[in-house]
Design a protein around this motif. Structure first.
Motif, PDB file in Angstrom:
ATOM      1  N   ASN A 104      17.483   0.049  31.646  1.00  0.00           N
ATOM      2  CA  ASN A 104      18.312  -0.211  30.463  1.00  0.00           C
ATOM      3  C   ASN A 104      19.812  -0.213  30.764  1.00  0.00           C
ATOM      4  O   ASN A 104      20.618  -0.481  29.873  1.00  0.00           O
ATOM      5  CB  ASN A 104      18.025   0.830  29.377  1.00  0.00           C
TER       6      ASN A 104
ATOM      7  N   TYR B  66      13.584  13.835  13.012  1.00  0.00           N
ATOM      8  CA  TYR B  66      14.861  13.502  13.662  1.00  0.00           C
ATOM      9  C   TYR B  66      15.970  14.384  13.095  1.00  0.00           C
ATOM     10  O   TYR B  66      16.747  14.999  13.840  1.00  0.00           O
ATOM     11  CB  TYR B  66      15.163  12.021  13.406  1.00  0.00           C
TER      12      TYR B  66
ATOM     13  N   SER C 184      17.143   7.109  18.265  1.00  0.00           N
ATOM     14  CA  SER C 184      17.972   7.114  17.056  1.00  0.00           C
ATOM     15  C   SER C 184      17.342   6.410  15.851  1.00  0.00           C
ATOM     16  O   SER C 184      17.892   6.481  14.759  1.00  0.00           O
ATOM     17  CB  SER C 184      19.339   6.490  17.365  1.00  0.00           C
TER      18      SER C 184
END
Ligand code: NAP
Length: 337
Positions: A40, A148, A83
């Motif tokens: 990435n 989260y 996220s």
């Protein structure tokens, strides 16, 4: 003396903008990246040659301690996180371990090595969750609604405790939604910008949306990383709510994005009721006055400018073939808004 900044999550949206800012300020920028995520690094684009990469498993306390000991950073920005909030339901424990675990391991490393490193924790407005009033500020209680947000809250308190007990220079930004052309395609802003650009180019004709009435406080990522950096440059480490203080609906988002390419949204948007969710009573919207007062921070890019930037970049990238991989992967269904 050249300052060294360590960044976890350097391959993400904020990692890119923060690296750009720090490199411009003359920092040595080092990304802490686990081996399996190194493909990435291409997401860093032209910055890939200007930052250094330290290969480290963020779940390994000893390896992080070694990294901190060897690199002796003046600043650490802990940005790594899965996220996309809905994904945290698929792996609550992994989410907790990455978000809370990495923050704790890094704070412990700074403490054990005995450095005066300044530490930034990427907290989130999601920690406010089921809010009882709007807007929210640094005194608003946390009522997280998903794994989260719970993990972010735990990381946030761990950071506060390390500051209070050990005197570390540790602070956090409680950031509201911030977007850019680098936002991942599953987020609604990018889904809209990609959809609008695709329609403009005749690649598709419709855009499916769940709830046009849902509202968010949306800002530009480039502005928000400036706030992170400013938090580490002042004398007192504290928490800061960072947002625009303005709410826009998904309908505003859609209308503005279509207007930026001179199309009428009503000819292209389909409401998909499967994506609807119950109304929220109170809204997540920031009161960023403390950041304005102490950091001199205010958002510079308007909602309209942000969307124009996102649609324009998607148009260019679709035309150049740079988004072929994104299109081939298929754009995920719209998040429930
Ligand atoms: P992003 O674009 O999704 O980037 C997340 C970063 O975390 C990427 O570098 C990603 O690596 C890394 N990461 C994810 N899972 C990982 C794992 N299991 N192990 C190691 N690294 C992992 O997010 P962002 O928008 O830049 O956000 C930066 C931080 O701010 C995050 O902590 C986010 O939760 C927080 N935040 C964001 C917003 C917002 O609206 N953007 C609002 C509040 C708080 P890969 O590139 O390899 O996937």
């Amino acid at each position: 003396m050249t300052k060294t900044a360590l960044i976890t999550g350097i391959t993400g949206q904020d990692g890119y903008y923060l690296s750009h800012l720090l490199l411009n300020q003359g920092y040595r920028v080092v990304g802490l990246v686990p081996p399996h995520r190194q493909p990435n690094l291409t997401k860093l684009g032209k910055l890939a040659n200007q930052v250094e990469i330290f290969t480290v498993d963020l779940r390994d306390s000893m390896a992080l301690l070694t990294a901190v000991e060897q690199l002796r950073p003046q600043e650490i920005y802990n940005l790594a996180a899965p996220s996309f909030v809905p994904d945290s339901w698929k792996d609550p424990l992994g989410t907790l371990d990455l978000i809370t675990g990495t923050a704790t391991r890094l704070l412990e490393a700074v403490r054990q090595v005995g450095l005066s490193t300044r530490f930034y924790q990427a907290s989130s407005s999601e920690m406010f969750g089921d809010v009882l009033f709007s807007p929210q500020d640094e005194e608003t209680p946390f009522r997280p609604k998903n794994p989260y947000a719970a993990a972010k809250m735990h990381a946030h308190w761990t950071m506060v405790h390390h500051r209070q007990r050990y005197g570390l220079f540790a602070c956090s930004g409680i950031l509201y939604n911030h977007e850019s052309p680098l936002r991942a395609p599953q987020f609604v802003t990018r889904k809209v910008s990609l959809g609008v650009a695709s329609i403009k180019l005749g690649l598709t004709d419709t855009l499916q949306i769940g709830n046009l009435d849902a509202k968010r406080d949306w800002g530009f990522a480039g502005d928000y990383v400036e706030a992170m950096w400013r938090m580490l440059q002042i004398d007192e480490p504290e928490e800061y709510v960072i947002g625009t203080g303005r709410l826009h609906s998904v309908k505003d988002l859609v209308v503005t994005a279509f207007e930026s390419v001179e199309l009428d949204w009503k000819n292209h948007v389909i409401i998909n009721t499967n994506l609807l969710r119950q109304d929220e009573h109170f809204q997540l919207v920031a009161n960023p006055s403390k950041a304005k007062r102490n950091l001199g921070w205010e958002p510079q890019v308007s909602f309209e400018q942000l969307l124009e930037k996102m649609v324009k970049t998607d148009l260019e990238q679709l035309q150049s073939g740079a988004l072929d991989e994104v299109l081939a992967a298929g754009i995920a269904p719209l998040p429930r808004m």
